[in-house]
Design an enzyme around this catalytic site. Structure first.
Site, PDB file in Angstrom:
ATOM      1  NE  ARG A  13       6.643   1.615  -2.263  1.00 43.98           N
ATOM      2  CZ  ARG A  13       5.875   0.534  -2.264  1.00 43.98           C
ATOM      3  NH1 ARG A  13       5.736  -0.203  -3.340  1.00 43.98           N
ATOM      4  NH2 ARG A  13       5.200   0.200  -1.166  1.00 43.98           N
ATOM      5  CG  ASP A  14       1.965   0.771  -3.003  1.00 43.07           C
ATOM      6  OD1 ASP A  14       1.737   0.280  -4.112  1.00 43.07           O
ATOM      7  OD2 ASP A  14       1.688   0.193  -1.940  1.00 43.07           O
ATOM      8  CG  HIS A 210       1.112  -1.429   2.741  1.00 43.16           C
ATOM      9  ND1 HIS A 210       1.825  -0.335   2.293  1.00 43.16           N
ATOM     10  CD2 HIS A 210       0.500  -1.937   1.654  1.00 43.16           C
ATOM     11  CE1 HIS A 210       1.640  -0.198   0.987  1.00 43.16           C
ATOM     12  NE2 HIS A 210       0.841  -1.158   0.568  1.00 43.16           N
ATOM     13  CG  HIS A 212      -3.641  -2.649  -1.083  1.00 46.94           C
ATOM     14  ND1 HIS A 212      -3.174  -3.071  -2.301  1.00 46.94           N
ATOM     15  CD2 HIS A 212      -2.592  -2.010  -0.516  1.00 46.94           C
ATOM     16  CE1 HIS A 212      -1.917  -2.698  -2.457  1.00 46.94           C
ATOM     17  NE2 HIS A 212      -1.526  -2.066  -1.380  1.00 46.94           N
ATOM     18  CB  CYS A 243      -6.979  -2.247  -7.222  1.00 50.67           C
ATOM     19  SG  CYS A 243      -6.778  -4.019  -7.030  1.00 50.67           S
ATOM     20  CG  ASN A 252      -1.415   1.767  -1.453  1.00 54.57           C
ATOM     21  OD1 ASN A 252      -0.921   0.860  -0.807  1.00 54.57           O
ATOM     22  ND2 ASN A 252      -0.895   2.201  -2.586  1.00 54.57           N
TER      23      ASN A 252
HETATM   24 ZN    ZN Z   1       0.270  -1.069  -1.414  1.00 51.27          ZN
END
Ligand code: ZN
Length: 310
Positions: A13-14, A210, A212, A243, A252
């Site tokens: 997803r991310d 969550h 990064h 990123c 992430n």
């Molecule tokens: Zn993320």
């Protein structure tokens, strides 16, 4: 410190929503299946956003339905609103998660909703979940995004985050997580914010971070979270997606490095690291030329590496 940790893989997803190319549905399925077979017990497999906004997520219903056939896997779907939640529930997602931006500017820019409108949306989803027959109710979590700072507003006051976390709980969600959407977090801030939110909503209602790795502090922030009793960490295989603010940095935190750190410390993740490292091949083949990050995959496992005893 906790003896076991859940790693929630968010790459499909991310990661994929940050990659311009669309990964083939069959490749996504192969990735999710292989990662589950490596022992990953929770995977955020997609997002129920309109395909016009994110064509990368157009097959989320098919992916959720497929992932539900995999044994011992909690299938998570991101939902931006009530309509997305309806679709996720129809597919039988085990867990649904809505991002709630702590920066009101960010919220208005991203989803055209201020905080009052977001709380109303969260309440509508919580009501929908409550109406489902027992045994078919997904776990409903709110991800407090931009909690550690916003690219539009800068720092977000702690008191505002605490107030909005309480409002989300009162709207009927099962738990909240804290998201460092922008990669601004530092370990002292993680400690402080986790303590404040837990104190306001209950220690067992904030279990997930969550994080990064935009500024290289991802795993340091994990350590701070572990010390405060956090038991679930989101991460992405190969730090997929990178990123957007910092070329060369993963977005992430990298699942492989996170698993290595935890297992080397004797904290059980249930994940077979050698199997996990092989999953990268599936992603690399499906998205040729896409950068994959991670120190452990490049360096290899140390001689005599021993995983945590399960
Ligand atoms: Zn993320």
């Amino acid at each position: 410190m906790t003896k076991s940790v859940t790693i929630s893989e968010v790459g499909p997803r991310d990661g994929l929503q940050s990659v311009d190319r669309v990964m083939a549905t069959e490749a996504k399925k192969a990735w999710i299946k292989a990662e589950a077979e490596a022992g990953v017990s929770e995977i955020e497999v997609g997002s129920f956003v309109p395909p016009s906004l994110l064509p990368q997520m157009a097959d989320t219903a098919e992916i959720v339905t497929f992932a539900k056939t995999i044994p011992n896997l909690d299938v998570v779907a991101l939902v931006p609103n009530l309509k997305g939640a309806e679709r996720a529930i129809a597919c039988g997602a085990d867990k649904i998660s809505i991002p709630f931006s702590m920066s009101e500017t960010h919220s208005i820019n991203n989803v055209r909703k201020d905080h009052v409108a977001m709380i109303a949306e969260i309440k509508a989803i919580a009501d929908l979940v409550a109406q489902q027959p027992e045994g078919q109710r997904p776990h409903f979590e709110v991800g407090l995004s931009t909690a550690f700072g916003c690219t539009m507003e800068g720092p977000v006051p702690d008191d505002q985050i605490v107030r909005l976390a309480v409002a989300a709980m009162e709207a009927g969600v099962a738990e909240v997580g804290l998201s460092d959407t922008t990669g601004y977090a530092n370990p002292a801030q993680v400690t402080r914010l986790v303590r404040k939110v837990k104190a306001a909503i209950g220690a067992n209602k904030l279990n997930t971070l969550h994080l990064h790795n935009t500024r290289g502090l991802g795993l340091a922030n994990v350590m701070a979270g572990l010390a405060e009793g956090i038991t679930t960490f989101d991460s992405s295989l190969g730090g997929l997606g990178g990123c957007p603010f910092a070329p060369g940095a993963s977005g992430n935190i990298v699942t492989e490095d996170l698993v290595f750190m935890l297992e080397a410390m004797g904290i059980d993740t249930g994940i077979d690291l050698e199997k996990l490292l092989k999953v990268r091949d599936i992603v690399a083949e499906a998205l040729p030329g896409e950068p994959l990050y991670g120190f452990t995959p490049d360096a290899g496992l140390p001689l005599g590496f021993e995983k945590a005893a399960a």
